[in-house]
Design a protein around this motif. Sequence first.
Motif, PDB file in Angstrom:
ATOM      1  N   GLN A  32      -3.440  10.942   5.807  1.00  0.00           N
ATOM      2  CA  GLN A  32      -3.629   9.890   6.440  1.00  0.00           C
ATOM      3  C   GLN A  32      -3.322   8.743   5.317  1.00  0.00           C
ATOM      4  O   GLN A  32      -2.831   7.659   5.772  1.00  0.00           O
ATOM      5  N   PHE A  33      -4.224   9.021   4.283  1.00  0.00           N
ATOM      6  CA  PHE A  33      -4.209   7.735   3.469  1.00  0.00           C
ATOM      7  C   PHE A  33      -2.881   7.586   2.689  1.00  0.00           C
ATOM      8  O   PHE A  33      -2.387   6.399   2.577  1.00  0.00           O
ATOM      9  N   GLN A  34      -2.153   8.688   2.439  1.00  0.00           N
ATOM     10  CA  GLN A  34      -0.836   8.467   1.987  1.00  0.00           C
ATOM     11  C   GLN A  34       0.243   7.734   3.054  1.00  0.00           C
ATOM     12  O   GLN A  34       1.040   6.916   2.766  1.00  0.00           O
ATOM     13  N   ALA A  35      -0.057   8.191   4.155  1.00  0.00           N
ATOM     14  CA  ALA A  35       0.922   7.448   5.382  1.00  0.00           C
ATOM     15  C   ALA A  35       0.522   6.023   5.577  1.00  0.00           C
ATOM     16  O   ALA A  35       1.453   5.227   5.744  1.00  0.00           O
ATOM     17  N   SER A  36      -0.812   5.592   5.395  1.00  0.00           N
ATOM     18  CA  SER A  36      -1.278   4.449   5.767  1.00  0.00           C
ATOM     19  C   SER A  36      -2.807   4.333   5.266  1.00  0.00           C
ATOM     20  O   SER A  36      -3.658   4.440   5.851  1.00  0.00           O
ATOM     21  N   PRO A  37      -2.838   3.792   4.063  1.00  0.00           N
ATOM     22  CA  PRO A  37      -4.095   3.415   3.254  1.00  0.00           C
ATOM     23  C   PRO A  37      -5.126   2.495   4.200  1.00  0.00           C
ATOM     24  O   PRO A  37      -6.061   2.710   4.226  1.00  0.00           O
ATOM     25  N   GLU A  38      -4.474   1.542   4.996  1.00  0.00           N
ATOM     26  CA  GLU A  38      -5.250   0.895   5.782  1.00  0.00           C
ATOM     27  C   GLU A  38      -5.757   1.390   6.876  1.00  0.00           C
ATOM     28  O   GLU A  38      -6.996   1.430   7.183  1.00  0.00           O
ATOM     29  N   ALA A  39      -5.246   2.526   7.543  1.00  0.00           N
ATOM     30  CA  ALA A  39      -5.617   3.095   8.523  1.00  0.00           C
ATOM     31  C   ALA A  39      -6.872   3.960   8.022  1.00  0.00           C
ATOM     32  O   ALA A  39      -7.771   4.506   8.829  1.00  0.00           O
ATOM     33  N   ALA A  40      -6.399   4.815   6.908  1.00  0.00           N
ATOM     34  CA  ALA A  40      -7.651   5.602   6.431  1.00  0.00           C
ATOM     35  C   ALA A  40      -8.970   4.572   6.136  1.00  0.00           C
ATOM     36  O   ALA A  40      -9.828   5.283   6.238  1.00  0.00           O
ATOM     37  N   LEU A  41      -8.864   3.636   5.347  1.00  0.00           N
ATOM     38  CA  LEU A  41      -9.883   2.847   5.061  1.00  0.00           C
ATOM     39  C   LEU A  41     -10.556   2.426   6.490  1.00  0.00           C
ATOM     40  O   LEU A  41     -11.592   2.459   6.463  1.00  0.00           O
ATOM     41  N   ARG A  42      -9.768   1.968   7.394  1.00  0.00           N
ATOM     42  CA  ARG A  42     -10.429   1.524   8.624  1.00  0.00           C
ATOM     43  C   ARG A  42     -11.101   2.741   9.265  1.00  0.00           C
ATOM     44  O   ARG A  42     -12.247   2.500   9.802  1.00  0.00           O
TER      45      ARG A  42
END
Length: 75
Positions: A32-42
Amino acid sequence: MADDKNAPAQLDEALVKQLLDNLETNDDFRKQFQASPEAALRSLGYAGPMGCLSLKSSELASPKQIKMQRAKLEG
């Protein structure tokens, strides 16, 4: 006036620890972090600006690398 969308992300110590824990041990979170750091942090509860996180790397540090550098990363 500064643009909040481009402001550096301010991650508190607890969030940094949670982020590193997940990057070190959770393969689904790493994807998830590789695909979207923003979504992972959210997903960890971070609600601040994301401007500085728009840069993406093609390769994420391995769990072993994160473990070895953990003290520096949390510092």
